[in-house]
Design a protein around this motif. Structure first.
Motif, mmCIF file in Angstrom:
data_model
loop_
_atom_site.group_PDB
_atom_site.id
_atom_site.type_symbol
_atom_site.label_atom_id
_atom_site.label_comp_id
_atom_site.label_asym_id
_atom_site.label_seq_id
_atom_site.Cartn_x
_atom_site.Cartn_y
_atom_site.Cartn_z
ATOM 1 N N ALA A 1 0.721 -1.179 -0.063
ATOM 2 C CA ALA A 1 -0.146 -0.096 0.354
ATOM 3 C C ALA A 1 0.608 1.481 0.426
ATOM 4 O O ALA A 1 0.367 2.110 -0.450
ATOM 5 N N ARG A 2 2.062 1.188 0.497
ATOM 6 C CA ARG A 2 3.158 2.732 0.564
ATOM 7 C C ARG A 2 3.351 2.540 -0.786
ATOM 8 O O ARG A 2 3.511 4.359 -1.354
ATOM 9 N N VAL A 3 3.186 2.383 -1.637
ATOM 10 C CA VAL A 3 4.025 1.918 -2.724
ATOM 11 C C VAL A 3 2.832 2.459 -4.247
ATOM 12 O O VAL A 3 3.121 3.897 -4.691
ATOM 13 N N SER A 4 1.720 1.919 -3.791
ATOM 14 C CA SER A 4 0.386 2.441 -4.198
ATOM 15 C C SER A 4 0.329 4.019 -4.138
ATOM 16 O O SER A 4 -0.048 4.768 -4.804
ATOM 17 N N MET A 5 0.297 4.444 -2.639
ATOM 18 C CA MET A 5 0.900 6.055 -2.585
ATOM 19 C C MET A 5 1.260 7.086 -2.629
ATOM 20 O O MET A 5 1.483 8.054 -3.424
ATOM 21 N N LEU A 6 2.816 6.397 -2.976
ATOM 22 C CA LEU A 6 3.461 7.183 -3.514
ATOM 23 C C LEU A 6 4.172 7.301 -4.749
ATOM 24 O O LEU A 6 3.433 7.777 -5.323
ATOM 25 N N VAL A 7 2.917 6.089 -5.987
ATOM 26 C CA VAL A 7 3.182 6.665 -7.131
ATOM 27 C C VAL A 7 1.694 7.704 -7.143
ATOM 28 O O VAL A 7 1.521 8.276 -8.113
ATOM 29 N N LEU A 8 0.342 7.651 -6.102
ATOM 30 C CA LEU A 8 -0.193 8.560 -6.954
ATOM 31 C C LEU A 8 0.241 9.864 -6.857
ATOM 32 O O LEU A 8 -0.559 10.895 -6.823
ATOM 33 N N GLY A 9 0.742 10.227 -5.231
ATOM 34 C CA GLY A 9 1.870 11.257 -5.088
ATOM 35 C C GLY A 9 2.962 11.572 -6.413
ATOM 36 O O GLY A 9 2.545 12.720 -6.624
ATOM 37 N N ALA A 10 3.015 10.735 -7.196
ATOM 38 C CA ALA A 10 3.791 11.139 -7.889
ATOM 39 C C ALA A 10 2.981 11.192 -9.111
ATOM 40 O O ALA A 10 3.384 12.558 -9.871
ATOM 41 N N CYS A 11 1.872 11.138 -9.268
ATOM 42 C CA CYS A 11 0.876 11.608 -10.202
ATOM 43 C C CYS A 11 0.864 13.038 -10.146
ATOM 44 O O CYS A 11 0.430 13.328 -10.673
ATOM 45 N N ALA A 12 0.637 13.531 -8.873
ATOM 46 C CA ALA A 12 0.035 15.097 -8.832
ATOM 47 C C ALA A 12 0.844 15.218 -9.392
ATOM 48 O O ALA A 12 0.968 16.827 -9.781
ATOM 49 N N VAL A 13 2.144 15.479 -8.477
ATOM 50 C CA VAL A 13 3.244 15.998 -9.311
ATOM 51 C C VAL A 13 4.044 15.301 -10.684
ATOM 52 O O VAL A 13 4.171 17.236 -11.733
ATOM 53 N N LEU A 14 3.320 14.835 -11.655
ATOM 54 C CA LEU A 14 3.786 14.690 -12.812
ATOM 55 C C LEU A 14 2.349 15.888 -13.324
ATOM 56 O O LEU A 14 2.315 16.711 -14.518
ATOM 57 N N ALA A 15 1.363 16.076 -12.968
ATOM 58 C CA ALA A 15 -0.064 16.806 -13.639
ATOM 59 C C ALA A 15 0.672 17.925 -13.246
ATOM 60 O O ALA A 15 0.522 18.966 -14.276
ATOM 61 N N GLY A 16 1.453 18.631 -12.439
ATOM 62 C CA GLY A 16 1.456 19.527 -12.343
ATOM 63 C C GLY A 16 2.366 19.967 -12.211
ATOM 64 O O GLY A 16 2.317 21.134 -13.904
#
Length: 414
Positions: free
Chosen positions: A164-179
């Motif tokens: 689950a920790r990896v999945s949350m890190l991926v979500l965080g990266a998605c938001a940064v890439l969106a920016g």
């Protein structure tokens, strides 16, 4: 070659995938983190930290209305959201819980600009014609449909394959890439003069006193109430349809699939016409969709009915976006988008809670209750509108609202 709309779709979907998946992700992460005495409570607390600060969304949206270049603010907010999500993820189980909650709250404050705030900038990225504007809103609706399905699915898939920790890190990266992607979008105009940006309070008053905005707002809330209960109703429907609860839960997936299909249709063939009338008509059709779903004699028919219901919700949502765009004054557009989105989220949450408390009624009565509420609201819209023509976009505000952003009111609604 990428067009601004395809870049917008990519940026909006990535940002909203992060927003849609983070709640599920925190729940799974809390369950998987060793050393937590009450993991379920911890997960619920972190989800609350993400959702409750949405009430502050209009305050940040006012900053967006006043920004010289809205792309910069939204890009920064996306990055902050992603970084805060990553910080909370890495901190959980290693430091005190309140230190985990602080970045989660900061992410929650940023959340509204990933949804309504981003939508409010769309009109300035495309040509002003009705067809091109409505087609762009179809893309926006599609991004919501994609992210609402892909966010939780991505979290669940990554959590099962890795953790689950990896999945949350991926979500965080998605938001940064969106920016990063948001920064590449067209500018969509300069800043609105400070004197033309009302305070948060005056924007809320504007929504209530401007007929089309008021009617579309309460229609949005009325349709969100049963909409937020779809997952609860779907599982409860298993008893009536004589299928196990996990099979009945597929009705929720059918609803989501229908929404995606409906979004594709309104992207290919944009809804044209006066937005408030479209909202009224589509709300009535959605109400009829609930009736059809309630009368399904078996599971196969229910699958088709829930797919149809989801498909009808997509043009309804697109019509509400068009209404926000048409009737919002330029100086308060982001605030109107975010405020109406917050009210919709609140109504959906209330619908979920109400359905959970009333599951003893059975799924069919709940569906019919939702249908009655929505159809009645469409009727109220017609009566409310009678004798009060909509006209064109709202270009003027009353004197009180017009001066809300003057120096004497500068401190209001930061």
């Amino acid at each position: 070659m990428q067009t601004p709309l395809t870049r917008y779709l990519a940026a909006a979907t990535l940002a909203r995938v992060s927003d849609a998946g983070s709640g599920v992700g925190f729940v799974l992460l809390a369950r998987a983190t060793t050393g937590l005495s009450r993991p379920s409570l911890t997960g619920a607390l972190l989800v609350t930290c993400l959702t409750a600060p949405h009430l502050l969304g209009p305050v940040l949206a006012r900053r967006l209305d006043r920004a010289r270049d809205g792309r910069v603010l939204i890009a920064v907010v996306c990055a902050v959201y992603g970084v805060c999500l990553i910080a909370s993820t890495l901190a959980l189980g290693r430091v005190s819980l309140w230190l985990v909650a602080v970045p989660a709250v900061l992410a929650g404050i940023c959340g509204p600009l990933l949804t309504g705030g981003l939508s409010s900038r769309l009109s300035g990225m495309v040509p002003p014609g009705e067809r091109s504007q409505r087609r762009a809103l179809g893309f926006d609706s599609l991004s919501y449909g994609l992210s609402g399905t892909a966010g939780p699915a991505l979290v669940a898939a990554l959590a099962s394959v890795t953790d689950a920790r990896v999945s949350m890190l991926v979500l965080g990266a998605c938001a940064v890439l969106a920016g990063v992607l948001v920064r590449t979008l067209p500018g969509g105009g300069g800043a609105v003069p400070a004197g033309e940006v009302p305070s948060v309070w005056h924007t809320l008053r504007l929504i209530v006193t401007t007929g089309p905005l008021r009617r579309v707002t309460y229609a949005t809330m009325a349709t969100a109430l049963p909409g937020g209960a779809i997952a609860v109703i779907a599982v409860a429907y298993g008893d009536d349809l004589r299928v196990p609860p996990d099979t009945a839960a597929l009705l929720t997936a059918a609803f989501g699939l229908g929404y995606l299909l409906g979004s594709l249709v309104v992207t290919a063939r944009p809804l044209l016409g006066e937005p408030e009338r479209l909202v009224t008509a589509m709300a009535a059709l959605v109400g009829a969709g609930y009736v059809v779903s309630a009368l399904a004699p078996g599971f196969a028919v229910a699958l088709v009915a829930f797919t149809l219901l989801g498909a009808l919700n997509a043009p309804l949502f697109t019509a509400t976006l068009a209404a926000r765009q048409r009737y919002s004054p330029a100086g308060a557009r982001a605030q109107v988008f975010v405020s109406m989105a917050a009210l919709k989220v609140g109504a959906a949450s209330a619908g979920t809670a109400a359905a959970g408390a009333a599951t003893g009624w059975g799924a069919r009565p709940l569906l019919l209750t939702g249908a009655a509420l929505i159809v009645a609201t469409a009727g109220v819209m017609v009566l409310d509108r009678r004798g009060r023509p909509t006209g064109g976009p709202v270009l003027m505000m009353d004197d009180e609202a017009r001066h809300a952003g003057s120096p004497s009111c500068e401190g209001q609604g930061r």
